[in-house]
Design an enzyme around this catalytic site. Sequence first.
Site, PDB file in Angstrom:
ATOM      1  N   LYS A  38       0.814  -1.190   0.000  1.00  0.00           N
ATOM      2  CA  LYS A  38       0.000   0.000   0.000  1.00  0.00           C
ATOM      3  C   LYS A  38       0.861   1.258   0.000  1.00  0.00           C
ATOM      4  O   LYS A  38       0.419   2.336  -0.420  1.00  0.00           O
ATOM      5  CB  LYS A  38      -0.901   0.018   1.265  1.00  0.00           C
ATOM      6  N   GLY A  39       2.057   1.135   0.530  1.00  0.00           N
ATOM      7  CA  GLY A  39       2.892   2.309   0.822  1.00  0.00           C
ATOM      8  C   GLY A  39       3.160   3.253  -0.338  1.00  0.00           C
ATOM      9  O   GLY A  39       3.391   4.429  -0.130  1.00  0.00           O
ATOM     10  N   GLU A  94       7.970   2.469  -5.295  1.00  0.00           N
ATOM     11  CA  GLU A  94       8.018   1.963  -3.910  1.00  0.00           C
ATOM     12  C   GLU A  94       8.095   3.122  -2.933  1.00  0.00           C
ATOM     13  O   GLU A  94       8.648   4.178  -3.256  1.00  0.00           O
ATOM     14  CB  GLU A  94       9.268   1.093  -3.730  1.00  0.00           C
ATOM     15  N   ASP A  95       7.585   2.903  -1.733  1.00  0.00           N
ATOM     16  CA  ASP A  95       7.698   3.929  -0.710  1.00  0.00           C
ATOM     17  C   ASP A  95       9.121   4.028  -0.155  1.00  0.00           C
ATOM     18  O   ASP A  95       9.700   5.101  -0.099  1.00  0.00           O
ATOM     19  CB  ASP A  95       6.687   3.674   0.432  1.00  0.00           C
ATOM     20  N   ASP A  98      14.459  -0.613   2.430  1.00  0.00           N
ATOM     21  CA  ASP A  98      15.059  -0.809   3.737  1.00  0.00           C
ATOM     22  C   ASP A  98      16.164  -1.868   3.587  1.00  0.00           C
ATOM     23  O   ASP A  98      17.263  -1.551   3.163  1.00  0.00           O
ATOM     24  CB  ASP A  98      13.925  -1.238   4.679  1.00  0.00           C
ATOM     25  N   LYS A 126      17.029   3.763   2.961  1.00  0.00           N
ATOM     26  CA  LYS A 126      17.844   3.664   4.189  1.00  0.00           C
ATOM     27  C   LYS A 126      19.046   2.770   3.867  1.00  0.00           C
ATOM     28  O   LYS A 126      19.018   1.573   4.148  1.00  0.00           O
ATOM     29  CB  LYS A 126      17.056   2.988   5.307  1.00  0.00           C
ATOM     30  N   PHE A 147      12.560   4.847  12.050  1.00  0.00           N
ATOM     31  CA  PHE A 147      11.264   4.386  11.542  1.00  0.00           C
ATOM     32  C   PHE A 147      10.396   5.592  11.236  1.00  0.00           C
ATOM     33  O   PHE A 147      10.079   6.383  12.122  1.00  0.00           O
ATOM     34  CB  PHE A 147      10.569   3.440  12.525  1.00  0.00           C
ATOM     35  N   VAL A 148      10.027   5.725   9.993  1.00  0.00           N
ATOM     36  CA  VAL A 148       9.284   6.907   9.571  1.00  0.00           C
ATOM     37  C   VAL A 148       7.871   6.554   9.110  1.00  0.00           C
ATOM     38  O   VAL A 148       7.597   5.434   8.676  1.00  0.00           O
ATOM     39  CB  VAL A 148      10.019   7.658   8.437  1.00  0.00           C
ATOM     40  N   ARG A 160      -0.672   6.921   7.170  1.00  0.00           N
ATOM     41  CA  ARG A 160      -0.382   6.960   5.730  1.00  0.00           C
ATOM     42  C   ARG A 160      -0.836   8.274   5.102  1.00  0.00           C
ATOM     43  O   ARG A 160      -0.309   8.700   4.080  1.00  0.00           O
ATOM     44  CB  ARG A 160      -1.108   5.810   4.999  1.00  0.00           C
TER      45      ARG A 160
HETATM   46  P1  IMP Z   1      12.629  -4.357   2.823  1.00  0.00           P
HETATM   47  O1  IMP Z   1      13.391  -3.386   1.953  1.00  0.00           O
HETATM   48  O2  IMP Z   1      12.428  -5.702   2.178  1.00  0.00           O
HETATM   49  O3  IMP Z   1      13.259  -4.481   4.165  1.00  0.00           O
HETATM   50  O4  IMP Z   1      11.160  -3.853   3.076  1.00  0.00           O
HETATM   51  C1  IMP Z   1      10.757  -2.587   2.822  1.00  0.00           C
HETATM   52  C2  IMP Z   1       9.344  -2.424   3.334  1.00  0.00           C
HETATM   53  O5  IMP Z   1       9.337  -2.364   4.768  1.00  0.00           O
HETATM   54  C3  IMP Z   1       8.778  -1.107   2.862  1.00  0.00           C
HETATM   55  O6  IMP Z   1       8.103  -1.234   1.630  1.00  0.00           O
HETATM   56  C4  IMP Z   1       7.854  -0.728   4.002  1.00  0.00           C
HETATM   57  O7  IMP Z   1       6.588  -1.316   3.821  1.00  0.00           O
HETATM   58  C5  IMP Z   1       8.506  -1.315   5.216  1.00  0.00           C
HETATM   59  N1  IMP Z   1       9.344  -0.299   5.929  1.00  0.00           N
HETATM   60  C6  IMP Z   1      10.682  -0.267   6.015  1.00  0.00           C
HETATM   61  N2  IMP Z   1      11.101   0.798   6.732  1.00  0.00           N
HETATM   62  C7  IMP Z   1       9.983   1.472   7.072  1.00  0.00           C
HETATM   63  C8  IMP Z   1       9.746   2.689   7.830  1.00  0.00           C
HETATM   64  O8  IMP Z   1      10.661   3.393   8.311  1.00  0.00           O
HETATM   65  N3  IMP Z   1       8.443   3.050   7.978  1.00  0.00           N
HETATM   66  C9  IMP Z   1       7.405   2.347   7.460  1.00  0.00           C
HETATM   67  N4  IMP Z   1       7.578   1.212   6.757  1.00  0.00           N
HETATM   68  C10 IMP Z   1       8.851   0.782   6.576  1.00  0.00           C
HETATM   69 MG    MG Z   2       6.224  -1.209   0.904  1.00  0.00          MG
END
Ligand code: IMP
Ligand code: MG
Length: 170
Positions: A38-39, A94-95, A98, A126, A147-148, A160
Site C-alpha cells: 500500500k505504501g 516503492e515507498d 530498507d 535507508k 522508523f518513519v 499513511r
Molecule cells: P525491505 O526493503 O524488504 O526491508 O522492506 C521494505 C518495506 O518495509 C517497505 O516497503 C515498508 O513497507 C517497510 N518499511 C521499512 N522501513 C519502514 C519505515 O521506516 N516506515 C514504514 N515502513 C517501513
Molecule cells: Mg512497501
Amino acid sequence: MAVLLDADTIQARVKELAREIEDGYPEAEEILLVCVLKGGFVFMADLARAMGTRVSMDFIAVSSYGSGTKSSGEVRFQKDLDVSLENRNVVVIEDIVDTGLTLKYLQEILRSRAPRSLKTACLLSKPSRRQVDVAVDYVGFTIEDRFVVGYGLDYAEKYRNLPYIAVLHE
Ligand code: IMP
Ligand code: MG
C-alpha cells in the site's frame, strides 16, 4: 512526532523525479508505473500527476513472508498486475527501500515477464539497512535508520495520510 521531510520539500522533490523519469525515455515511448501497495500509493499519485499523458498505471500488492518487522525477502502476491509487462517501459514505484529484500525479489519476478525496460523509483532509502545489492534508479531522499511514517508509510496501518514524513517516537 518529529517532522523529517515537510510537505513542500516532498512535493518539490517529487516534481524533479517526475521530470527525471520522463527524460529517461524517448519522447514517443509509453511509461507504465507499477505502484507497490500500500505504501507507494501517495507517492505514485503525486508523481503521476506531475507527468504527461504517456503514463499509465497499475498496482501490485505484496506481503513478505516472515514475522513482524523482519523482511525475509520472499514475497507473496496479494494482488497481481492486471496488465502484461511484455515490451513495456516499467517503473516500479516503492515507498521505501530498507533491507532491499522485498524489492530484489519483486524485480526478479517482474523482469521474468519480459518488459522492454525495468526501473525502480523509491521515495526513501535507508542504505545503512541494506542486506542485498538492489538497483534503485531514482531515490527521493536518503535517510538515516529511523522508523518513519506519513506520505503513504504506515505504522500499524496508521499515518499513511500525513502529507509529510515524520519520525515515529521522537
Ligand atoms: P525491505 O526493503 O524488504 O526491508 O522492506 C521494505 C518495506 O518495509 C517497505 O516497503 C515498508 O513497507 C517497510 N518499511 C521499512 N522501513 C519502514 C519505515 O521506516 N516506515 C514504514 N515502513 C517501513
Ligand atoms: Mg512497501
